[in-house]
Design an enzyme around this catalytic site. Sequence first.
Site, PDB file in Angstrom:
ATOM      1  N   HIS A 193       0.737  -1.367  -0.081  1.00 40.67           N
ATOM      2  CA  HIS A 193      -0.001  -0.177  -0.102  1.00 40.67           C
ATOM      3  C   HIS A 193       0.738   1.263   0.109  1.00 40.67           C
ATOM      4  O   HIS A 193       0.297   2.463   0.278  1.00 40.67           O
ATOM      5  CB  HIS A 193      -0.918   0.074   1.212  1.00 40.67           C
ATOM      6  CG  HIS A 193      -1.967  -1.026   1.281  1.00 40.67           C
ATOM      7  ND1 HIS A 193      -3.312  -0.842   0.781  1.00 40.67           N
ATOM      8  CD2 HIS A 193      -1.973  -2.253   1.827  1.00 40.67           C
ATOM      9  CE1 HIS A 193      -3.805  -1.886   0.986  1.00 40.67           C
ATOM     10  NE2 HIS A 193      -3.132  -2.869   1.465  1.00 40.67           N
ATOM     11  N   LYS A 231      -8.935  13.355   4.923  1.00 43.91           N
ATOM     12  CA  LYS A 231      -7.990  12.115   4.816  1.00 43.91           C
ATOM     13  C   LYS A 231      -6.965  12.132   5.912  1.00 43.91           C
ATOM     14  O   LYS A 231      -6.933  13.290   6.723  1.00 43.91           O
ATOM     15  CB  LYS A 231      -7.147  12.298   3.469  1.00 43.91           C
ATOM     16  CG  LYS A 231      -6.581  13.436   2.956  1.00 43.91           C
ATOM     17  CD  LYS A 231      -6.130  13.381   1.752  1.00 43.91           C
ATOM     18  CE  LYS A 231      -6.965  13.479   0.635  1.00 43.91           C
ATOM     19  NZ  LYS A 231      -7.139  12.492  -0.341  1.00 43.91           N
ATOM     20  N   ARG A 232      -6.184  11.279   6.390  1.00 39.16           N
ATOM     21  CA  ARG A 232      -5.297  11.496   7.229  1.00 39.16           C
ATOM     22  C   ARG A 232      -4.412  12.788   6.984  1.00 39.16           C
ATOM     23  O   ARG A 232      -4.430  13.173   5.944  1.00 39.16           O
ATOM     24  CB  ARG A 232      -4.198  10.447   7.330  1.00 39.16           C
ATOM     25  CG  ARG A 232      -5.008   9.347   8.313  1.00 39.16           C
ATOM     26  CD  ARG A 232      -5.261   9.712   9.561  1.00 39.16           C
ATOM     27  NE  ARG A 232      -4.231   9.814  10.512  1.00 39.16           N
ATOM     28  CZ  ARG A 232      -3.986   8.988  11.361  1.00 39.16           C
ATOM     29  NH1 ARG A 232      -4.697   7.763  11.696  1.00 39.16           N
ATOM     30  NH2 ARG A 232      -2.533   8.799  11.843  1.00 39.16           N
ATOM     31  N   LYS A 290       0.383  14.315   1.301  1.00 43.59           N
ATOM     32  CA  LYS A 290      -1.130  14.693   0.940  1.00 43.59           C
ATOM     33  C   LYS A 290      -1.376  16.084   0.669  1.00 43.59           C
ATOM     34  O   LYS A 290      -2.446  16.576   0.279  1.00 43.59           O
ATOM     35  CB  LYS A 290      -2.091  13.936   1.847  1.00 43.59           C
ATOM     36  CG  LYS A 290      -2.018  12.359   1.986  1.00 43.59           C
ATOM     37  CD  LYS A 290      -2.932  11.955   3.032  1.00 43.59           C
ATOM     38  CE  LYS A 290      -2.830  10.390   3.432  1.00 43.59           C
ATOM     39  NZ  LYS A 290      -3.523   9.423   2.390  1.00 43.59           N
ATOM     40  N   THR A 300      -8.737   6.282  -1.981  1.00 49.95           N
ATOM     41  CA  THR A 300     -10.162   5.772  -2.062  1.00 49.95           C
ATOM     42  C   THR A 300     -11.171   6.786  -1.704  1.00 49.95           C
ATOM     43  O   THR A 300     -12.277   6.760  -2.452  1.00 49.95           O
ATOM     44  CB  THR A 300     -10.395   4.538  -1.213  1.00 49.95           C
ATOM     45  OG1 THR A 300      -9.844   5.050   0.273  1.00 49.95           O
ATOM     46  CG2 THR A 300      -9.667   3.419  -1.511  1.00 49.95           C
ATOM     47  N   LYS A 349     -14.930   7.811  -3.600  1.00 51.55           N
ATOM     48  CA  LYS A 349     -16.258   8.100  -2.847  1.00 51.55           C
ATOM     49  C   LYS A 349     -16.810   9.358  -3.434  1.00 51.55           C
ATOM     50  O   LYS A 349     -18.150   9.518  -3.608  1.00 51.55           O
ATOM     51  CB  LYS A 349     -16.117   7.872  -1.375  1.00 51.55           C
ATOM     52  CG  LYS A 349     -15.690   6.617  -0.796  1.00 51.55           C
ATOM     53  CD  LYS A 349     -15.246   6.716   0.395  1.00 51.55           C
ATOM     54  CE  LYS A 349     -14.372   5.258   0.832  1.00 51.55           C
ATOM     55  NZ  LYS A 349     -13.571   5.490   2.070  1.00 51.55           N
TER      56      LYS A 349
HETATM   57  C1  26Q Z   1       3.169   0.328  10.627  1.00 53.57           C
HETATM   58  C2  26Q Z   1       4.139   0.091  11.657  1.00 53.57           C
HETATM   59  C3  26Q Z   1       4.127   0.395  12.767  1.00 53.57           C
HETATM   60  C4  26Q Z   1       2.698   1.115  12.972  1.00 53.57           C
HETATM   61  C5  26Q Z   1       1.823   1.522  12.270  1.00 53.57           C
HETATM   62  C6  26Q Z   1       2.136   1.153  10.502  1.00 53.57           C
HETATM   63  C7  26Q Z   1       1.146   1.505   9.554  1.00 53.57           C
HETATM   64  C8  26Q Z   1      -0.286   1.469   9.762  1.00 53.57           C
HETATM   65  C9  26Q Z   1      -1.071   1.915   8.858  1.00 53.57           C
HETATM   66  C10 26Q Z   1       1.649   1.625   8.408  1.00 53.57           C
HETATM   67  C11 26Q Z   1       0.690   2.212   7.417  1.00 53.57           C
HETATM   68  C12 26Q Z   1      -0.743   2.105   7.635  1.00 53.57           C
HETATM   69  C13 26Q Z   1      -1.649   2.694   6.663  1.00 53.57           C
HETATM   70  C14 26Q Z   1      -1.384   2.952   5.543  1.00 53.57           C
HETATM   71  C15 26Q Z   1      -2.392   3.291   4.510  1.00 53.57           C
HETATM   72  O1  26Q Z   1      -3.675   3.625   5.106  1.00 53.57           O
HETATM   73  N1  26Q Z   1      -2.232   3.398   3.123  1.00 53.57           N
HETATM   74  C16 26Q Z   1      -3.254   3.754   2.185  1.00 53.57           C
HETATM   75  O2  26Q Z   1      -3.725   2.409   1.759  1.00 53.57           O
HETATM   76  C17 26Q Z   1      -4.921   2.932   0.988  1.00 53.57           C
HETATM   77  C18 26Q Z   1      -5.712   1.427   0.570  1.00 53.57           C
HETATM   78  O3  26Q Z   1      -4.825   0.831  -0.324  1.00 53.57           O
HETATM   79  C19 26Q Z   1      -4.439   3.635  -0.352  1.00 53.57           C
HETATM   80  O4  26Q Z   1      -5.683   3.881  -1.082  1.00 53.57           O
HETATM   81  C20 26Q Z   1      -3.504   4.845   0.157  1.00 53.57           C
HETATM   82  O5  26Q Z   1      -3.160   5.479  -0.912  1.00 53.57           O
HETATM   83  C21 26Q Z   1      -2.667   4.479   1.161  1.00 53.57           C
HETATM   84  O6  26Q Z   1      -1.855   5.548   1.649  1.00 53.57           O
END
Ligand code: 26Q
Length: 817
Positions: free
Chosen positions: A361, A552-553, A558, A660, A664
Amino acid sequence: MKPAQQKKFDKKQFQANVKKHLTATYATTEENASTRQWYLAMGQALAEFTTLDLLQTETDKKITDAKSVNYLSLEFLIGRLTGNNLISMGLYENVTDAMAELGFNLTDLLEEERDPSLGNGGLGRLAACFMDSCAAQEFPTVGYGLHYEYGLFKQSFKEGAQQEAPDAWRGIEGYPWELVRPEIAQEIGFYGHVEVVMENGEEKRRWVPGMTVKAMPWDLPIVGYESNTVYPLRLWECQAIAPFSLESFNNGDYFEAQHSLIDAGNITKVLYPNDNHEKGKTLRLMQQYFHSAASIRDILRRHEAAGHALVDLPKYETVQLNDTHPTIAIPELMRILVDEKGFGWDKAWSISTKTFAYTNHTLLPEALETWSESLIQRLLPRHMEIIYRINHEFLMEVRAKWPGDVEKQRKLSIIQEGFHRMVRMANLCVVGSYAVNGVAALHSSLVKKDLFPEFDELYPTRLHNVTNGVTPRRWLKFCNPGLSALITEKIGDQWPAHLEQLSDISGFADDKAFQKQYMAVKKENKQRLATWVKENMDIELDTNAIFDVQIKRLHEYKRQHLNMLHILSLYHRLLNEPDFDMAPRVVFFAAKAAPGYHLAKEIIYAINKIAEKINNDARIGNKLKVVFMPDYRVSLAEIIIPASDVSEQISTAGKEASGTGNMKMALNGALTIGTMDGANVEIREEVGDENIYIFGLDVDGVNDIRARGYNPFDYYNSDHLLKASMDLLLGEEFTPGEPGKLRATFDSLLDGGDPYLCLADFASYVKAHEEMGEQYKDQSGWAKKAILNTALVGKFSSDRSIRDYVNNIWKLEPVHR
Ligand code: 26Q
């Protein structure tokens, strides 16, 4: 087909059930019960419809003899379940009526449900949409996640600054849709050592854990849309095996006795609030192993209970890893097969690599997970040995392919050399999986070209694309009932399960009467949002203004701060250019910043301060408003998205894997203003260049400008509007009496080198906004573009994404019940 639940629905009996739960489950009376208690009792009465289906699917031979997908994810951002489940069960109208007779408005009751925020953002929400689409299309699925006691923190603002509070999503009463399943609990070990034992003259290695905890499963029902299918989302909760040590207890050391309870309780206490950023914390690795081990054991338990042989595991089960977070499942399966089930290494590896598939991702280097070898060694000693062996065998393949090329071995090795040796989870995933995919066409091509080019050479059929999607049930039918009714009136009611049918709406794009109806629905949705803002933030909004939305976050890539610069430029022009004529607009933000992400929090603070000043500046009247909505979450998105006119998708090209929210909002008739990044590229392909506002550098442009040596000062010094806008951040314009309080963003954009190229894209962004603003003045032309957005984004249904996984990766069949 109408779902069985609808056929079974008996209003009188349902009402009686609600009342029964009011007293039997929530210990109150009809006279005394609060609205929340009525919601809870209604939830319990509704869950009765799905529980039996859930249990029956588990033992249904048609399903246990078919191939299933196991979706492993540390996050499932499911949002509220009650409204959505009512839609899937086909009971929305029946229950509206039944509750009205009891004196309640269903919408008010649904508002009582707390969002289960068991995810950070895109990745967790995608997992939830995928569960919905698997159930709707009856592809046998089990979702495996964690039962966090606290979900993503609740956000509020104190004088503009983000404050975090714990999110006790289950309340004191528990969540009505969840079922605890103690009969299938598991025990999970940590720490300890590896023993060597002789077995039939052979040396065998065995892990002897030093600490053991219990994994208690809680099942949430995922109800297939009009399909009679209910699959489990199985969330593991960590519990202490014995509530406390009896020995210490009897010795009178009560505090010592509680220790195991405290330690074990910690593992699933809270969701890590980092999005696209990894921090190598021990507890996070414990969460990951706890999740993987419990899930793998449950998969093997089901497989064996169905009477299947372990060698046939890949014939019946596939395991999809949602990013690298559950990677440790690979060595865990190997450990069980080799150490516990007596398989030789090669046979076990062959089974394992036919079972796992991995979704990437992100390309952001800071988000690619690595774990220190010494931490894994201490926490999971046997797994570390297995990882060495996997790496050893893999490096032999690398040497055979590129003899003598030490650099290749160094780059591809699962172990990153250096002072602190690190395990690269993405490399372990690629080596241990039969398929790897990116989440949008552009992203997948960059995964091939930039992230894993050598892996692509070594395993030329392994890398795939599966473009993300969103569930049309929650993100159109449920959240936008007005537009849904209008669409159904024109093309019938089959579109929620066949979103490509929306293209038939394009025939009405020029129809003036339809345009009016479409815009009237949009207006109602904008009014609903404006009312929310008035009630919760006391800001008055004009629904004739453009509703310009970025939700979004909060992350530099972003570029919420690029949007902020644009706002500053509008403010500057409104005050300084007497002839400046702009369509009135409201710019909405909603975003949480990771609590440890300093600059992200500064950006939130700056936008809030700018909003405060602009919203109360009589000189600009109602031309411009800025609204930063607190505590962004699924239920808030359900109000904002249907009301959006403009969708901000403005990441630096190459950085947003897919997005995503872009899908939407386009589905709900917002025009995208966006870069050539992630799925924006494919949205443009679908809706056509005239119905989207693309600006800025593309991936090649970004690479070029960096290669030439990017200097943000060149833009700052040569673009007057940019300089004037940025300089507003320096004084006390927005922070009276406290000059320089908004400097952090300013500094990051100049001295900090502007790592995400905001200044390079600023002029082009402003221009795209001007064109968009001009277009808004022609309401009929705007309506046409909005209608075409709704009509032409059927591709982005998560049903299509799931069919792509099924056909190209998982290779399984639907099972109709
Ligand atoms: C990793 C290690 C330790 C703690 C947290 C994490 C962690 C947690 C969540 C690393 C990444 C995430 C989330 C990533 C994320 O949301 N990526 C998004 O995924 C979406 C679905 O595929 C995409 O549409 C987005 O572009 C992408 O940023």
